[in-house]
Every structure is written in structure tokens, then in C-alpha cells.
Design a protein around this motif. Structure first.
Motif, PDB file in Angstrom:
ATOM      1  N   VAL A   1      13.650   8.460  -6.822  1.00 27.89           N
ATOM      2  CA  VAL A   1      13.324   7.033  -6.843  1.00 27.89           C
ATOM      3  C   VAL A   1      12.522   6.582  -8.062  1.00 27.89           C
ATOM      4  CG1 VAL A   1      13.324   6.979  -4.314  1.00 27.89           C
ATOM      5  CG2 VAL A   1      11.157   7.235  -5.528  1.00 27.89           C
TER       6      VAL A   1
ATOM      7  N   ALA B   1      -0.318   7.591  -4.689  1.00 31.26           N
ATOM      8  CA  ALA B   1      -1.575   7.584  -5.452  1.00 31.26           C
ATOM      9  C   ALA B   1      -2.581   8.524  -4.800  1.00 31.26           C
ATOM     10  CB  ALA B   1      -2.131   6.163  -5.532  1.00 31.26           C
TER      11      ALA B   1
ATOM     12  N   GLU C   1      -5.462   8.464   6.724  1.00 31.51           N
ATOM     13  CA  GLU C   1      -4.261   7.638   6.723  1.00 31.51           C
ATOM     14  C   GLU C   1      -4.188   6.831   8.020  1.00 31.51           C
ATOM     15  OE1 GLU C   1      -1.582   6.709   4.667  1.00 31.51           O
ATOM     16  OE2 GLU C   1      -1.238   5.507   6.471  1.00 31.51           O
ATOM     17  N   ALA C   2      -3.957   5.510   7.868  1.00 32.10           N
ATOM     18  CA  ALA C   2      -3.906   4.641   9.045  1.00 32.10           C
ATOM     19  C   ALA C   2      -2.613   4.841   9.850  1.00 32.10           C
ATOM     20  CB  ALA C   2      -4.014   3.185   8.585  1.00 32.10           C
TER      21      ALA C   2
ATOM     22  N   GLY D   1       2.902   6.750   2.871  1.00 33.77           N
ATOM     23  CA  GLY D   1       2.833   5.346   2.446  1.00 33.77           C
ATOM     24  C   GLY D   1       4.222   4.742   2.364  1.00 33.77           C
ATOM     25  N   LEU D   2       4.453   3.951   1.315  1.00 28.16           N
ATOM     26  CA  LEU D   2       5.739   3.257   1.187  1.00 28.16           C
ATOM     27  C   LEU D   2       6.892   4.226   0.925  1.00 28.16           C
ATOM     28  CD1 LEU D   2       4.838   0.017  -0.797  1.00 28.16           C
ATOM     29  CD2 LEU D   2       5.426   0.254   1.618  1.00 28.16           C
TER      30      LEU D   2
ATOM     31  N   ARG E   1      18.097   6.757   0.259  1.00 31.63           N
ATOM     32  CA  ARG E   1      17.646   6.988  -1.119  1.00 31.63           C
ATOM     33  C   ARG E   1      16.666   8.143  -1.193  1.00 31.63           C
ATOM     34  NH1 ARG E   1      15.107   3.584  -4.852  1.00 31.63           N
ATOM     35  NH2 ARG E   1      14.298   2.008  -3.415  1.00 31.63           N
TER      36      ARG E   1
ATOM     37  N   VAL F   1      -9.552   3.484   7.748  1.00 30.79           N
ATOM     38  CA  VAL F   1     -10.959   3.443   7.323  1.00 30.79           C
ATOM     39  C   VAL F   1     -11.317   1.993   7.042  1.00 30.79           C
ATOM     40  CG1 VAL F   1     -12.590   4.156   5.538  1.00 30.79           C
ATOM     41  CG2 VAL F   1     -10.846   5.750   6.332  1.00 30.79           C
TER      42      VAL F   1
ATOM     43  N   LEU G   1      11.838  -2.897   6.893  1.00 27.09           N
ATOM     44  CA  LEU G   1      12.033  -1.521   6.406  1.00 27.09           C
ATOM     45  C   LEU G   1      11.208  -0.534   7.221  1.00 27.09           C
ATOM     46  CD1 LEU G   1      11.845  -2.358   2.599  1.00 27.09           C
ATOM     47  CD2 LEU G   1      13.851  -1.473   3.776  1.00 27.09           C
TER      48      LEU G   1
ATOM     49  N   ASP H   1      16.860  -2.818  -1.188  1.00 22.46           N
ATOM     50  CA  ASP H   1      16.839  -1.854  -0.080  1.00 22.46           C
ATOM     51  C   ASP H   1      17.116  -2.552   1.247  1.00 22.46           C
ATOM     52  OD1 ASP H   1      16.439   0.366  -1.572  1.00 22.46           O
ATOM     53  OD2 ASP H   1      14.255   0.370  -1.379  1.00 22.46           O
TER      54      ASP H   1
ATOM     55  N   ASP I   1      -0.892   0.705  -5.967  1.00 19.42           N
ATOM     56  CA  ASP I   1      -0.581  -0.713  -5.757  1.00 19.42           C
ATOM     57  C   ASP I   1      -1.810  -1.546  -5.415  1.00 19.42           C
ATOM     58  OD1 ASP I   1       1.979  -0.061  -6.240  1.00 19.42           O
ATOM     59  OD2 ASP I   1       2.782  -0.578  -4.264  1.00 19.42           O
TER      60      ASP I   1
ATOM     61  N   ASP J   1       5.124   0.762  -9.047  1.00 21.30           N
ATOM     62  CA  ASP J   1       6.080   1.838  -8.773  1.00 21.30           C
ATOM     63  C   ASP J   1       5.380   3.166  -8.509  1.00 21.30           C
ATOM     64  OD1 ASP J   1       5.221   2.444 -11.285  1.00 21.30           O
ATOM     65  OD2 ASP J   1       7.098   1.909 -12.280  1.00 21.30           O
ATOM     66  N   VAL J   2       6.189   4.127  -8.092  1.00 22.77           N
ATOM     67  CA  VAL J   2       5.644   5.399  -7.632  1.00 22.77           C
ATOM     68  C   VAL J   2       4.954   6.155  -8.772  1.00 22.77           C
ATOM     69  CG1 VAL J   2       6.266   7.642  -6.647  1.00 22.77           C
ATOM     70  CG2 VAL J   2       7.418   5.568  -5.850  1.00 22.77           C
TER      71      VAL J   2
HETATM   72  P1  FAD Z   1       1.328   3.052  -0.637  1.00 23.60           P
HETATM   73  O1  FAD Z   1       2.539   3.853  -0.885  1.00 23.60           O
HETATM   74  O2  FAD Z   1       1.528   1.702  -0.135  1.00 23.60           O
HETATM   75  O3  FAD Z   1       0.395   3.874   0.350  1.00 23.60           O
HETATM   76  C1  FAD Z   1      -0.787   3.322   0.848  1.00 23.60           C
HETATM   77  C2  FAD Z   1      -1.167   4.056   2.121  1.00 23.60           C
HETATM   78  O4  FAD Z   1      -2.477   3.691   2.470  1.00 23.60           O
HETATM   79  C3  FAD Z   1      -0.283   3.687   3.280  1.00 23.60           C
HETATM   80  O5  FAD Z   1       0.172   4.855   3.907  1.00 23.60           O
HETATM   81  C4  FAD Z   1      -1.204   2.904   4.202  1.00 23.60           C
HETATM   82  O6  FAD Z   1      -0.884   3.106   5.555  1.00 23.60           O
HETATM   83  C5  FAD Z   1      -2.541   3.528   3.893  1.00 23.60           C
HETATM   84  N1  FAD Z   1      -3.706   2.671   4.161  1.00 23.60           N
HETATM   85  C6  FAD Z   1      -3.854   1.375   3.820  1.00 23.60           C
HETATM   86  N2  FAD Z   1      -5.094   0.953   4.194  1.00 23.60           N
HETATM   87  C7  FAD Z   1      -5.706   2.013   4.772  1.00 23.60           C
HETATM   88  C8  FAD Z   1      -6.983   2.198   5.351  1.00 23.60           C
HETATM   89  N3  FAD Z   1      -7.893   1.218   5.384  1.00 23.60           N
HETATM   90  N4  FAD Z   1      -7.268   3.398   5.894  1.00 23.60           N
HETATM   91  C9  FAD Z   1      -6.366   4.413   5.844  1.00 23.60           C
HETATM   92  N5  FAD Z   1      -5.153   4.265   5.321  1.00 23.60           N
HETATM   93  C10 FAD Z   1      -4.831   3.083   4.789  1.00 23.60           C
HETATM   94  N6  FAD Z   1       8.808   2.449  -6.546  1.00 23.60           N
HETATM   95  C11 FAD Z   1       9.542   3.212  -7.367  1.00 23.60           C
HETATM   96  O7  FAD Z   1       9.005   3.796  -8.294  1.00 23.60           O
HETATM   97  N7  FAD Z   1      10.877   3.390  -7.180  1.00 23.60           N
HETATM   98  C12 FAD Z   1      11.527   2.807  -6.145  1.00 23.60           C
HETATM   99  O8  FAD Z   1      12.716   3.001  -6.018  1.00 23.60           O
HETATM  100  C13 FAD Z   1      10.787   2.016  -5.259  1.00 23.60           C
HETATM  101  N8  FAD Z   1      11.382   1.439  -4.219  1.00 23.60           N
HETATM  102  C14 FAD Z   1      10.641   0.689  -3.366  1.00 23.60           C
HETATM  103  C15 FAD Z   1      11.259   0.143  -2.267  1.00 23.60           C
HETATM  104  C16 FAD Z   1      10.537  -0.614  -1.385  1.00 23.60           C
HETATM  105  C17 FAD Z   1      11.220  -1.213  -0.234  1.00 23.60           C
HETATM  106  C18 FAD Z   1       9.151  -0.841  -1.619  1.00 23.60           C
HETATM  107  C19 FAD Z   1       8.370  -1.670  -0.665  1.00 23.60           C
HETATM  108  C20 FAD Z   1       8.522  -0.304  -2.691  1.00 23.60           C
HETATM  109  C21 FAD Z   1       9.263   0.470  -3.562  1.00 23.60           C
HETATM  110  N9  FAD Z   1       8.657   1.072  -4.663  1.00 23.60           N
HETATM  111  C22 FAD Z   1       9.390   1.838  -5.503  1.00 23.60           C
HETATM  112  C23 FAD Z   1       7.211   0.888  -4.926  1.00 23.60           C
HETATM  113  C24 FAD Z   1       6.402   2.120  -4.456  1.00 23.60           C
HETATM  114  O9  FAD Z   1       6.815   2.553  -3.202  1.00 23.60           O
HETATM  115  C25 FAD Z   1       4.927   1.802  -4.470  1.00 23.60           C
HETATM  116  O10 FAD Z   1       4.585   1.291  -5.721  1.00 23.60           O
HETATM  117  C26 FAD Z   1       4.074   3.039  -4.194  1.00 23.60           C
HETATM  118  O11 FAD Z   1       4.422   3.617  -2.972  1.00 23.60           O
HETATM  119  C27 FAD Z   1       2.587   2.648  -4.174  1.00 23.60           C
HETATM  120  O12 FAD Z   1       1.843   3.771  -3.831  1.00 23.60           O
HETATM  121  P2  FAD Z   1       0.347   3.671  -3.278  1.00 23.60           P
HETATM  122  O13 FAD Z   1      -0.096   5.056  -3.041  1.00 23.60           O
HETATM  123  O14 FAD Z   1      -0.435   2.839  -4.159  1.00 23.60           O
HETATM  124  O15 FAD Z   1       0.463   2.882  -1.908  1.00 23.60           O
END
Ligand code: FAD
Length: 952
Positions: A279, A337, A356-357, A363-364, A373, A399, A442, A468, A605, A612-613
Motif C-alpha cells: 500500500v 507511526a 490501543e483503544a 490502526g487504519l 489490498r 488513553v 470501511l 477503497d 496522521d 500516508d503510511v
Molecule cells: P492510525 O493508523 O490512524 O492509527 C492510530 C491508532 O491510534 C488507531 O489504532 C486508534 O485506534 C488509536 N488511538 C487513537 N486514539 C487513541 C487513544 N486515545 N488511546 C489509544 N489508542 C488510540 N496510506 C498509504 O500510504 N497507502 C494507502 O494505500 C492508503 N490507503 C488508505 C485507505 C484508507 C481507506 C484510509 C482511511 C487511509 C489510507 N491511507 C493510506 C492512509 C494511512 O492509512 C494513514 O496515513 C496511516 O495509517 C496513519 O497512521 P497513524 O499511525 O498515524 O494512525
């Protein structure tokens, strides 16, 4: 190359106390250089004025003694230790830096780059050796002051080069001794290694090649632990990757069939090869240099191949990492992240807990990106790996109070809580029945919940979530799926291939249209009213702003609308104690990821907004560095500059070879949640990897073995004391490669070396005999016969033909065996046959010669012409033949043969760059053996000249 596991033969020289002590004292280096300079001065004096022990010729004798005994012998024993005491470079170096005891700030050096065409000049010595073989030394022995002029010339050139060009250019590109030194370090028993690759990887100070107050830094500008950094910088793909993944490194390994090693190399940077191989938005490909000629290398495809290969091995579980540090770190959020941050910290020995909540980690990656995918199995596997290393993940644990974390004893916190809430459109009736937000949709499908949809579904938005959601709706049985996007295709943020696949599957995209009203009956959605748009001037993010066209409204009848216009930070999850930006994201320092609270860091994010990832992973990694520094009391910012891209890439014209196409599942079979992309097969992966130009290495780039001068500057400057000098078995690398000859292309290296050595000796020997035979024949006939010079040139060319042919023969054989369709048995036959023609001729001549010996001829070397081929023959005819009879002939020979060799040298110089483009590595391995051979034979002959030289 990639970090190679140390074999039992390695012994760390730095563990030897006195050596360690000496290395860390830079005064030693300069003391030795003073002695070298003093000796040099004595030689120069003796060269001009003579000594009580003998005439001026003492200088020649002494210089050649150093040249042919001291240097070759020390090289064999201790690689380039000679460079530490080299008297030629010292004055230039001192003038350059205006200091010689400590690192100085002032400098005289203009710091210009050595022009590209002047590089690889170290091959000079190969020519020099041959020149020497061809009577130059005879000339030098007759005129000793020439030796002194030569030495002084080198001295002057070293100073001038040092003042004009950047550090140690003389050593690197011009020093003729370097031609011996570089290849020797391949076989020398001492080499430089990093002790723990992980420490180097996470260090980021790059002191070892940039220098610090403790030392000057690497004179050769080589990174001691990594093969793909050279004086020109890093490969563009690596620089473009926010997480700094060493893509050119793993691609190089894949191209060699070393899939497991490639996978291991990737893990050194981050654990999500399977996820990112599927991805990732692959900025690396966008910056791939190959795109300038045809298409970028399919880096993401290769990553996925390597990850799938790693998974298929079903290897042993990793050993949990020992928690050597006491300070506990809390990570909130288990998206990419958070997990990337946890991965880097656990490997540094910190006890890490992820909160993790949600019911599952990811996460996403789990609750956003659909299964077709990114299969959950892949994600689960990579998360389990992180857990097996020792990271504790607490699910169902939201948290809400940061203070509580510190009360529980955590010393630092990383926030990777994402932006997991869908944005609202803020138009009337947005809450009507039949409207659903993309992330909810989703997430429900991703969690296995049932979602009811009608036959006509409209999706609003143009990002990955929109695409998606549309493709997911199709898989749930929806008949008509349309996307409404307010800009044009070019501005769509979704991954281009995903958009194309969505359209192939039947999703209709209405570009330049935006919803203005939601149409309802009894609060139940019946459709949407849209307006057509046109593109105006670019807005703040560089994309052209959509402007509504008045009176262009139109209606769409729909059963459901999925809103996918973006995500934002979840207000309910927001931690009140922190500072936020106007966009509602957490404010964090862009370099360190530190928030308004000292011990709290954030990334992904939640800081960048929906991104993105790979960006999220990069944030996690940078935060891990900051947390490490914070907990160790080190400055968070110092030395953290972005890595440098190679400045200028001017690839030689290469054959155009199109990119391998990622195989995809047939349309008819896509109804389920099966993966759409199928991944490369082994052969395709190797072919695709071989398309890579390896911009970071290049033909005059860095090869750790051939560029390190063992000056130990990196050992001194390493802030982590992580660089060691090891003793290995002599010839270890070459034998190791030789042993691996059954493995695909390693055969190229091993067999070509063996062949060159064995077959190179025979014709050389025979050709000498050819000369002797001709001389004898000429004498018997009463004249000089064929001019000796022509025979020598022919001999040289013949050797070249044999060597190159055999090299190509084995190379073709290896490629053919590795399944390269461009090579057939015909190629192999042709090359070997070519090699045998000159071989057969020389064997024939040798046979005749031996026949003459049987008749009573005796061969002894002619001491007046020890380096030439003018042997004296006392035989049946009782006559003596000396081909070289006057200095005039000698000078003529010197010039003509010199010119011939210069021309040959130019060809040699071009060979590795062009003809052997892909075989540079193999060629480099061959060179030391040839140089060694010529050097030793020349030395042997030189020894014979000493008595003669002293007699002058
Ligand atoms: P997240 O992945 O959002 O993870 C955050 C986590 O924190 C979650 O599990 C949440 O439950 C947890 N959380 C939140 N608040 C708390 C709290 N207070 N206490 C405990 N846990 C908590 N990017 C790509 O590079 N390629 C792609 O093809 C792509 N496709 C995507 C498709 C979709 C439908 C979406 C929505 C996004 C897509 N992205 C893609 C973007 C990508 O998924 C995100 O940018 C990435 O996952 C962000 O990572 P993160 O760790 O910042 O947050």
C-alpha cells in the motif's frame, strides 16, 4: 554490501588493547608521517648528490626497494596501513587544513570536485607496472635521478591536487600506489566493520564520515557501515523515502538472488515490508532516475516480493530483545507511526508498551485499508514480529489522560493516535438515512460487520478512502457505484493504479463535480444535487482550485452516499494538555517531533493530518531517535540534517527495458475479498531488480572494500564506539565468493578469478618463451629477427583477449544458469572458443621452444636487461643475443610501448564503465588478482637487478 554476518574467522583488532590505544591517538599518525618525510628527504638528497656508500643510484635502489617490497608486503599484511604514513599526502593534507595535530577550521582547499572523467585514474599503476615490465625500470636504473624526479613530481602533484580538490582526492583518484592498495584491501586480512549495524543505523550523526571535534572524518568519504553512500550522496529513491529505507540496497540484493538477505536488510530500517510492499505511496518510484529513460523501477513490487519470500520461509521466531534500559516508554496508538516508534525503541533496549483503544492493533492499516489490498494475515504477521521482539501491546485501552501515563512510571510518551474520524461536508441533510461516512463503512466491513447498501451508491471524494469505499461497495454486491470528485484526474490524491483498477472493475468517476444538496424523502436519501466545476488558479497546496460553474446543477438518484472527503483528529480522543494547530492536529516540532510537553512526542496522521503510511512510519522513527536522545540527556536536534542526494546523475545511455507489470487477479475472480495484486515471481523480481541503476553506488561509487584506506578516522570519531577493525583470513572474501559458485551469479566472481589466474600465467610464460625463441631464431639466422617490441605488444594484446574472453565466458555461463534468457549456450561456447585461440597459439610456440631446449639451448636472464625480454641464450649455436643494445632504442621503446599502454589503459578504463556495466563487481574482483600477479613477478625480476644497479 548489506550487513554480512561475521564468520568465525573475524577477530576484533580493536579488542587488542595496545592497538586500540594507538589508533585513538592521532599524534601517532603524524609522527609516522614525519619519519616518512625525513626518509623521503634523505632519498632525494642521495639521488642528487650520492652517498658515501655508493653513487646516486642508491636513491633509485632505495625508492624501488620501498616501492616493491615495503608497500606490497605491508599491503598483504595490513591492507592500507601504508596510507597512514604516506609521506606524499601529508604536506598537501596539512596545507589543506592549515593544521596537522588536531582538526582545524581554517583551510586553503578550494574544495572542488574532481571531474568525473578524471576518476578511476588509479588504474595508472596497472599501466605503470606494465610499463615497468617493458623496460622503463632499465631506463630508471641507468638514470637514477629520474627516480628522484618522479618522486618529487608525485610530491608536488599531491600538494597541488590537495589544494584544489576536496579531501584526499590525490589518494582516491591519482595516487599510483593506490592502484595496488585498493585491490589489496580485498584480500588483506584487516578490514573495517561496524560492531552493531543497528547502532549505526539509528545514530544519524554521520560523524564517522563528516568528522567531529575528535577527528577529521573519513578521508575517502566512505560510510564505514553502508555500501551505498559515496562522495556523490545517497540514491534518489532512498532520499525520497521519508523513512529512509535503503531501497537500492535491498534491490541490489534481490538482483543477486539474495532474497532473504534483502528482507533482513529492510528489517533494519522498519518491519513493514509486507504492508508497504502493498500500500505504500512509493515516493521512491516517483524519484527513480530510471524514469528519465523509460519507467521507474517497480520498487514497491520488489518490496512486496521480498516480504512474501520472507513470510514463505516461515523462519524461526526472533529472539526477544533484552531490555537493557530502565526508562519505560509509552506509545499511544498502534497504527504504523506508533508501531514503528516501538520497533526502534525496543531494539535499543527500552521497555515499550503500546496502548490501543481498538480491539486489535494496526490502526487504519486494519480498519481502513480493505482486505483485497492488504490481507490481515500480512498485517498480523508483521505486528506479531514486533511483539515477539518484546513490545507489549495493550488493546481495548484508550488513553485519555496523559498525566496518568507519567504516574504509571513512563518516562516518555509517543502519540500516534491518527486522524481516524471522517470529516463532515456541512451541507443540509447530511445526517439523512442512507448516508454513511467512509471510515465507519470501511471499519464495519473490516471488523466483519454486515452493512446493507442499495443498488446505486455514490461516493464523494477523491482520496484512497473514496476509491477503497467504491471498490468495497462493488464487492458487497452494489450494481452501480459512482465517485463524485470536484477536481480532475490529475489532482486526485488516490494512488493512480488504484484509480485505474477501480475503473476497470466498473466504478464510474464523475470528475469536476461537487455535491451541493442532499435530496431526501422522509429523512431518507433519494439522491444528490451536484454542480459542475472548472479549475482556477492553484491554491495553497499547489493544486488548482475548483470553481463552480453557475447554472450547471444536475441530479443523481442514489440509494446510499458514502462521504469520503477526508479525516480529522478524533475530538473525543484529544489529550487536553497539549497544544494544537488551527487544523486541529497536534503541534509538534518538524525535526524532533517533540510536542509542547517536553517528554511527549507525536507523529503520523495526528500531526500531519490524513497522510500516508510511509510518512507515519518516518515520524515514528524520528520520534524514537528523539526519545532515545531525550532519555539519554543528549541534544535533540544536533546533527540531524536530511541525507544528501547524489548531485548529478548522468547515466550512460542504457538499453531501454520496460518495467515489469504487476500481475493482477482476473476481473471475473474479484468478487470476493481476494487480493487483487498477485506479486512478482522470482525471475520477474530479479529481472526488475536488475533494471535498477544503483545510483548510490555507480561505477565510480563506493565499494567498502576498495575505498576504505583503514585510516581509522571513523573509529576515532564514532560517537558510539561502534566501529571496529577486524582481522579476517587473507583472501577471505574471494574464497567465500568462490565457495558459493554453485549459487547463481557468484559463479561469475569465483570462476573468473580462478580462470584469470590460471590461464593468465600460462600464456604469459609461453609468450616470454616466444620472444626467446624468436631471438634465438633471429640469431641463428644471423640478424635480430622480428622486432621484439611488436612481439611484446602482441603478447599483451593476446593476454587481454584471453582474459576478457574467459571472463565473459564465465559471466555468460553464470547468467545462463541463473535463468537470464538473454544468454544461451551459444554465447558461452563463443567466448570460451575465443579464449582458446590465443592460448593454442602460445602453447604451440612453447612446444617449439621446448623442442629447442631439448636440442641443448640453455636460458639465463640477461642482467643488463632484467625487465625486458632480452634473454641471453647460450645454445647449440654458442651465440649470445641482447636485443636492447643502446639507450636510444630503450627510450624509443619506452615511448612507443608507453603510448600503446596508455591506449590500452583508456580501453581498460572504459571497460568497467560500459562493457562490464553490470559486471563491475566481478571485474573489480578480477583486477586485484591480476595486479597481484604482475606485481609479484615484477618484484621478483627487480630483485635480480639489485646487484646490477649497485654496480653503476
Ligand atoms: P492510525 O493508523 O490512524 O492509527 C492510530 C491508532 O491510534 C488507531 O489504532 C486508534 O485506534 C488509536 N488511538 C487513537 N486514539 C487513541 C487513544 N486515545 N488511546 C489509544 N489508542 C488510540 N496510506 C498509504 O500510504 N497507502 C494507502 O494505500 C492508503 N490507503 C488508505 C485507505 C484508507 C481507506 C484510509 C482511511 C487511509 C489510507 N491511507 C493510506 C492512509 C494511512 O492509512 C494513514 O496515513 C496511516 O495509517 C496513519 O497512521 P497513524 O499511525 O498515524 O494512525
Amino acid at each position: 554490501m548489506a550487513v554480512i554476518k561475521r564468520e568465525g574467522v573475524y577477530k576484533d583488532l580493536m579488542e587488542v588493547g595496545w592497538f586500540n590505544w594507538l589508533v585513538k591517538r592521532r599524534g601517532l599518525q603524524f609522527t609516522l608521517q614525519f619519519i616518512g618525510l625525513a626518509a623521503f628527504g634523505v632519498i632525494v638528497y642521495a639521488g642528487f648528490f650520492g652517498t658515501p656508500a655508493g653513487g646516486e643510484n642508491v636513491a633509485s635502489t632505495f625508492t624501488w626497494l620501498i616501492w616493491w617490497t615495503l608497500i606490497p608486503v605491508t599491503m598483504l599484511v595490513a591492507a592500507r596501513v601504508w596510507c597512514l604514513i604516506c609521506p606524499w599526502i601529508a604536506p598537501g593534507e596539512w596545507l589543506q587544513r592549515l593544521t596537522f595535530w588536531q582538526k582545524g577550521k581554517r583551510t586553503l582547499c578550494l574544495n572542488l570536485k574532481v571531474p568525473r572523467f578524471m576518476r578511476n585514474f588509479w588504474l595508472m599503476l596497472v599501466f605503470f607496472l606494465i610499463l615497468h615490465w617493458a623496460d622503463a625500470s632499465f631506463h630508471l636504473a641507468l638514470f637514477p635521478e629520474t627516480t628522484v624526479y618522479l618522486a618529487l613530481g608525485m610530491f608536488a602533484i599531491a600538494i597541488v591536487i590537495s589544494l584544489i580538490f576536496e579531501k584526499r582526492s590525490f589518494c582516491k583518484y591519482f595516487c599510483p600506489i593506490g592502484a595496488i592498495i585498493a585491490p589489496y584491501s580485498l584480500v588483506a586480512p584487516i578490514e573495517l566493520r561496524n560492531k552493531d549495524p543497528e547502532v549505526c543505523r539509528s545514530c544519524k550523526t554521520r560523524d564517522c564520515f563528516k568528522g567531529n571535534e575528535k577527528g577529521y572524518a573519513c578521508p575517502m568519504m566512505t560510510h564505514p557501515y553502508d555500501f551505498n553512500i559515496d562522495e556523490r550522496g545517497y540514491a534518489p529513491c532512498r532520499v525520497a523515502c521519508p523513512a529512509g529505507v535503503n531501497s537500492d540496497g535491498y534491490i541490489a540484493l534481490i538482483s543477486e538472488g539474495k532474497f532473504k538477505e534483502a528482507f533482513e536488510l529492510h528489517k533494519q530500517t522498519m518491519p513493514f515490508a509486507g504492508v508497504c510492499g502493498r500500500v505504500c505511496t512509493h515516493p521512491c518510484e516517483t524519484h527513480c532516475e530510471r524514469a528519465k529513460v523509460d519507467e521507474p523501477v517497480s520498487i514497491r513490487g520488489l518490496k512486496r516480493f521480498m516480504a512474501d519470500y520472507g513470510l514463505s520461509l516461515n523462519g524461526e521466531k526472533p529472539t526477544p530483545i533484552e531490555k537493557t534500559k530502565e526508562d519505560k516508554v509509552a506509545i499511544i496508538g498502534s497504527g504504523p507511526a506508533g508501531l514503528a516508534c516501538a520497533y526502534d525503541l525496543i531494539r535499543q533496549g527500552y521497555p515499550v508498551t503500546v496502548f490501543e483503544a481498538a480491539p486489535k492493533a494496526g490502526g487504519l492499516l486494519r480498519y481502513g485499508i480493505p482486505e483485497y489490498r492488504l490481507p490481515k494475515e500480512i498485517l498480523d504477521n508483521e505486528i506479531s514480529y514486533i511483539e515477539e521482539l518484546g513490545v507489549e501491546i495493550k488493546i481495548h485501552t484508550p488513553v485519555k489522560d496523559l498525566g496518568n501515563m507519567f504516574n504509571q512510571g513512563y518516562k516518555a510518551v509517543f502519540l500516534g493516535i491518527g486522524a481516524g474520524t471522517s470529516q463532515k461536508m456541512s451541507i443540509p441533510n447530511e445526517d439523512a438515512k442512507g448516508i454513511i461516512h467512509a471510515l465507519d463503512f470501511l471499519k464495519q466491513v473490516g471488523s466483519g460487520e454486515k452493512v446493507e447498501l442499495g443498488n446505486r451508491v455514490g461516493i464523494i471524494g477523491g482520496g484512497n478512502a473514496a476509491i477503497d469505499a467504491a471498490r468495497l461497495a462493488l464487492r458487497l454486491g452494489v450494481k452501480e457505484v459512482s465517485i463524485i470528485y470536484r477536481r480532475s484526474r490529475a489532482e486526485m490524491p488516490a494512488i493512480r493504479t488504484e484509480v485505474e483498477e477501480a475503473e476497470r472493475e466498473g466504478v464510474k468517476i464523475h470528475f469536476l463535480a461537487a455535491p451541493v444538496r442532499i435530496l431526501t424523502e422522509d429523512n431518507r436519501l433519494t439522491g444528490i444535487q451536484c454542480i459542475r466545476m472548472e479549475l482556477g488558479a492553484p491554491d495553497a497546496d499547489g493544486r488548482r482550485r475548483p470553481i463552480p460553474i453557475e447554472g450547471s446543477e444536475f441530479n443523481m438518484n442514489l440509494d446510499n452516499v458514502i462521504i469520503a472527503i477526508g479525516q480529522q483528529v478524533n475530538g473525543a480522543m484529544v489529550l487536553k494538555e497539549l497544544e494544537y494547530t488551527d487544523w486541529g492536529t497536534i503541534a509538534a516540532d518538524p525535526l524532533t517531533r517533540q510536542t509542547s510537553i517536553e517528554a511527549v512526542f507525536a507523529g503520523g496522521d495526528v500531526v500531519a493530518g490524513p497522510a500516508d503510511v510511509i510518512g507515519a512510519i518516518a515520524d515514528g522513527k524520528e520520534a524514537a531517535i528523539s526519545i532515545e536522545r531525550y532519555l539519554s540527556g543528549v541534544d535533540l536536534k544536533e546533527g540531524r540534517s536530511p541525507i544528501r542526494r547524489v548531485e548529478e546523475l548522468s547515466p550512460e545511455p542504457l538499453e531501454v527495458k520496460s518495467r515489469s507489470v504487476m500481475p493482477v487477479c482476473e476481473l471475473a475472480k474479484r468478487g470476493s475479498f481476494n487480493e487483487v495484486e498477485l506479486g512478482f515471481k522470482e525471475k520477474t523480481a530479479i529481472d526488475e531488480a536488475r533494471r535498477c541503476w544503483q545510483c548510490g553506488v555507480g561505477s565510480d561509487g563506493i565499494d567498502r572494500n576498495t575505498h576504505c584506506v583503514l585510516c581509522t578516522e571513523c573509529v576515532k570519531t564514532c560517537p558510539n564506539d561502534n566501529i571496529s577493525i577486524n582481522i579476517r583470513k587473507p583472501f577471505h572474501d574471494i574464497f567465500k565468493k568462490g565457495m558459493g559458485f554453485l549459487r547463481t551469479r557468484d559463479i561469475t566472481l569465483s570462476l573468473s578469478v580462478i580462470a584469470i589466474v590460471l590461464l593468465g600465467v600460462i600464456p604469459f610464460h609461453n609468450l616470454e618463451m616466444t620472444v626467446a625463441y624468436t631471438s634465438l631464431e633471429g640469431n641463428l639466422a644471423g640478424g635480430l629477427g622480428i622486432p621484439q617490441m611488436i612481439i611484446r605488444t602482441a603478447a599483451f594484446l593476446m593476454m587481454g583477449v584471453i582474459a576478457v574472453s574467459i571472463f565473459w565466458g564465465f559471466s555468460s555461463l553464470a547468467r545462463w544458469r541463473a535463468g537470464d534468457t538473454q544468454y544461451s549456450t551459444k554465447h558461452i561456447f563463443i567466448w570460451f572458443a575465443l579464449a582458446f585461440i590465443p592460448l593454442a597459439i602460445s602453447l604451440h610456440v612453447a612446444h617449439n621452444y621446448f623442442h629447442l631446449l631439448e636440442e641443448g639451448a640453455v636460458i639465463i636472464p640477461n642482467l643488463s636487461d632484467p625487465f625486458g625480454f632480452g634473454w641471453n641464450l647460450f645454445g647449440t649455436a654458442g651465440a649470445s643475443v641482447t636485443i636492447l643494445s643502446s639507450n636510444l632504442i630503450s627510450i624509443f621503446q619506452f615511448l612507443t610501448v608507453g603510448l600503446g599502454f596508455l591506449a590500452s589503459g583508456y580501453v581498460l578504463y572504459r571497460l568497467p564503465l560500459n562493457m562490464f556495466k553490470e559486471r563491475v563487481q566481478a571485474f573489480r574482483t578480477m583486477i586485484p588478482m591480476v595486479v597481484l600477479l604482475i606485481g609479484l613477478v615484477t618484484f621478483y625480476l627487480w630483485v635480480l637487478t639489485i646487484p646490477m644497479a649497485m654496480r653503476f
